[in-house]
Write a protein that holds these residues in place. Sequence first.
Motif, short mmCIF file in Angstrom:
data_model
loop_
_atom_site.label_atom_id
_atom_site.label_comp_id
_atom_site.label_asym_id
_atom_site.label_seq_id
_atom_site.Cartn_x
_atom_site.Cartn_y
_atom_site.Cartn_z
N ALA A 37 1.05 -1.44 0.39
CA ALA A 37 0.35 -0.01 -0.10
C ALA A 37 0.94 1.20 0.06
CB ALA A 37 -0.60 0.51 1.50
N VAL A 38 2.11 1.22 0.65
CA VAL A 38 3.41 1.96 0.45
C VAL A 38 4.25 1.54 -1.04
CG1 VAL A 38 2.77 3.24 2.44
CG2 VAL A 38 4.32 1.52 1.69
N VAL A 39 5.17 2.53 -1.55
CA VAL A 39 5.70 2.53 -2.50
C VAL A 39 7.29 1.87 -1.54
CG1 VAL A 39 7.67 3.37 -3.79
CG2 VAL A 39 5.25 4.29 -3.74
N ARG A 40 7.62 0.46 -2.29
CA ARG A 40 8.82 0.24 -1.42
C ARG A 40 10.20 0.42 -2.42
NH1 ARG A 40 13.21 -2.94 -1.01
NH2 ARG A 40 13.28 -5.02 1.34
N THR A 41 10.51 1.79 -1.64
CA THR A 41 11.36 2.70 -2.01
C THR A 41 12.36 2.24 -2.33
OG1 THR A 41 11.68 4.30 -0.36
CG2 THR A 41 9.88 5.25 -1.03
N PRO A 42 13.48 2.79 -3.34
CA PRO A 42 14.95 1.85 -3.56
C PRO A 42 15.75 2.82 -2.88
CG PRO A 42 14.74 3.71 -5.35
CD PRO A 42 13.37 3.73 -4.09
N THR A 43 16.48 1.62 -2.12
CA THR A 43 17.95 2.36 -1.86
C THR A 43 18.70 2.29 -2.52
OG1 THR A 43 16.84 1.57 0.39
CG2 THR A 43 19.97 1.99 0.01
N LEU A 44 19.73 2.88 -3.64
CA LEU A 44 20.82 2.98 -4.20
C LEU A 44 22.16 3.46 -4.38
CD1 LEU A 44 18.48 4.36 -7.19
CD2 LEU A 44 18.99 1.46 -6.48
N HIS A 45 23.16 3.30 -4.20
CA HIS A 45 24.55 3.27 -4.19
C HIS A 45 24.57 4.64 -4.91
CE1 HIS A 45 28.73 3.25 -3.89
NE2 HIS A 45 28.67 3.01 -2.69
N SER A 46 25.38 5.75 -4.69
CA SER A 46 26.08 6.65 -5.00
C SER A 46 27.05 7.21 -5.32
CB SER A 46 26.07 8.57 -4.37
OG SER A 46 25.54 9.03 -5.39
N LYS A 47 27.79 6.68 -6.78
CA LYS A 47 29.03 6.92 -7.20
C LYS A 47 29.87 7.80 -6.69
CE LYS A 47 29.57 2.66 -9.47
NZ LYS A 47 29.83 2.38 -11.30
N THR A 48 28.95 8.47 -7.07
CA THR A 48 29.87 10.91 -7.41
C THR A 48 29.94 10.72 -5.54
OG1 THR A 48 28.94 10.67 -9.33
CG2 THR A 48 29.63 13.34 -8.31
N LEU A 49 28.75 11.04 -4.90
CA LEU A 49 28.85 11.05 -3.75
C LEU A 49 29.21 10.94 -2.99
CD1 LEU A 49 24.75 11.99 -3.52
CD2 LEU A 49 26.31 14.18 -3.85
N SER A 50 29.25 10.02 -2.86
CA SER A 50 30.21 8.71 -2.45
C SER A 50 31.89 9.22 -2.22
CB SER A 50 30.27 7.30 -2.45
OG SER A 50 29.61 6.27 -2.40
N ARG A 51 31.87 9.93 -3.72
CA ARG A 51 33.69 9.87 -4.15
C ARG A 51 33.50 11.48 -3.01
NH1 ARG A 51 32.63 10.82 -8.68
NH2 ARG A 51 33.00 13.00 -8.99
N ILE A 52 32.83 12.19 -3.23
CA ILE A 52 32.94 13.65 -2.65
C ILE A 52 32.76 13.49 -1.09
CG2 ILE A 52 31.17 15.46 -2.93
CD1 ILE A 52 30.19 15.39 -5.02
N VAL A 53 32.00 12.26 0.26
CA VAL A 53 32.10 12.76 1.05
C VAL A 53 33.20 12.16 1.58
CG1 VAL A 53 29.88 13.75 0.65
CG2 VAL A 53 30.93 11.15 1.36
N GLY A 54 33.89 10.78 0.38
CA GLY A 54 35.40 9.89 0.91
C GLY A 54 34.10 8.73 1.93
N ALA A 55 33.54 8.75 1.64
CA ALA A 55 32.34 7.58 2.47
C ALA A 55 31.47 6.54 0.91
CB ALA A 55 31.63 7.39 3.26
N ASP A 56 31.09 5.03 1.74
CA ASP A 56 30.46 4.73 0.78
C ASP A 56 29.07 5.05 0.98
OD1 ASP A 56 31.77 3.21 -1.50
OD2 ASP A 56 32.50 1.27 0.24
N VAL A 57 28.27 5.71 -0.08
CA VAL A 57 26.48 6.33 0.07
C VAL A 57 25.53 5.55 -0.65
CG1 VAL A 57 26.01 8.34 0.25
CG2 VAL A 57 28.00 8.14 1.34
N TRP A 58 24.22 5.47 0.82
CA TRP A 58 23.64 5.21 -0.38
C TRP A 58 22.35 5.67 0.29
CZ3 TRP A 58 27.39 1.50 0.90
CH2 TRP A 58 27.72 0.52 0.20
N LEU A 59 21.11 5.99 -1.07
CA LEU A 59 20.16 6.85 -0.98
C LEU A 59 19.03 5.68 -0.45
CD1 LEU A 59 21.63 9.91 -2.95
CD2 LEU A 59 22.13 9.27 -0.87
N LYS A 60 18.05 6.58 0.20
CA LYS A 60 17.30 5.88 0.44
C LYS A 60 16.31 6.54 0.14
CE LYS A 60 13.32 3.12 1.95
NZ LYS A 60 12.48 1.44 0.73
N PHE A 61 15.33 6.34 -1.35
CA PHE A 61 14.69 7.25 -1.57
C PHE A 61 12.99 7.43 -1.85
CE2 PHE A 61 17.90 6.92 -4.56
CZ PHE A 61 18.52 8.42 -5.50
#
Length: 438
Positions: A37-61
């Motif tokens: 009944a709600v969207v199962r939103t994706p959790t996606l890895h961001s290569k560019t943001l990971s490079r910018i912040v110096g960590a492996d970053v996944w975004l929950k949309f």
Amino acid sequence: MDQQLQEIAAPSAQDTLGEAALTLDDVRAAAMRILGAVVRTPTLHSKTLSRIVGADVWLKFENLQFTAAYKERGALNKLLTLPPDVKTRGVIAASAGNHAQGLAYHAGRLGIPVTIVMPKSTPIVKVQQTRGHGAEVVLDGDTFDEAYAIACRIKEERGLIFVHPFDDREIMAGQGTVGLEMLEDVPQLDTIVVPVGGGGLISGVAVAAKGLKPDIRIVGVQSNQYPAMYLLKRNEPVAGGGDTIAEGIAVKEPGLLTRAAVAEHVDEVRIVSETRIEEAISLLLDIEKTVVEGAGAVGLATLLPLKNGTFRPEFAGRKIGVILTGGNIDPRFLANVILRNLARSGRIGRLAILLNDKVGELAKIAEIFTRNDANIIEVQHQRIFGVLSAKGSEVEIEYEIRDKHALEPLLMDLDAAGYTYEVMTISGRRPGRSQRPG
């Protein structure tokens, strides 16, 4: 501005002190109720943001929910747990934010009467959206506090159930399903960064994530204009309040249940500046091509490098999940954020240049800009105010250039040509090199 900034915990609305603490089983039960009944939103890895912040970053949309915010989860879970007679009578809330949208949408879908009290200053687009979901909207009160008091009065008069935006176990459990999904999708996460207002989302996510992975680090983030949970975590008196781009988490007083959950399960609460939030909104649009409101961008904002460009040591190398909680931002406001960030980065700028008011002067200036690959966007003349001579004029030139480093050669050319000018910035004006002391 979104009046959700005034949403406060209200012990008088329900007896929160007697409720049992939220558990992982509560969150799992909520996940089963709202499944499909709600969207199962994706959790996606961001290569560019990971490079910018110096960590492996996944975004929950979570900005991809139907109402563009995670609030649907808790609202739906609460509605599904109500007794049949309560569902028949209906529910009520006071909000002009994402809570109103989520509650109105799912109540309408389930056939449950819903009343939303909004301050009279609520933007008409939000009123229309809420009514579009089938809610009865009562526009009353000049402030949220007045609207809240009116909602409580209507609740008593009609025998309705008040659905609190965050200080409610079913609301917290529903929001916690965000954390369950993140660890199902990316079990290697060692940190989850969560925007914090009243504390409903971070309470549910922390209980769920710690229940599945006890050593995971849960970090909350607030605007420095509304640092209530940050101060409570430091055992300091609650304070703050003012204009913020993160109005969705601008809560003066967190909930009673939520502050207890944060004290027990959350490792750290941080604050970020308005400038950093604007930068994060622009980065998400530019890099991820996703629209995120101020409250939804604070998680990324706290990861951004220090002013000297170095990575934040507390996050460097970690596997971090960042929740983008919502995308409800006014398009005009979003445009301002983007342009302000372009100005800060030096990609667009404005110079105020003094000229002799005669034929060909503007062409000479234009040639200097052209020679330095600076595209002139707008030109404004001023011949009266701030101009010392009737034979002179000031011309303000807004331009687009590659980056802030490309501006220096242009300024050197203006100096060499003998022009007097000022560099205009977001914070004011500064004189050209020839005018500076020393």
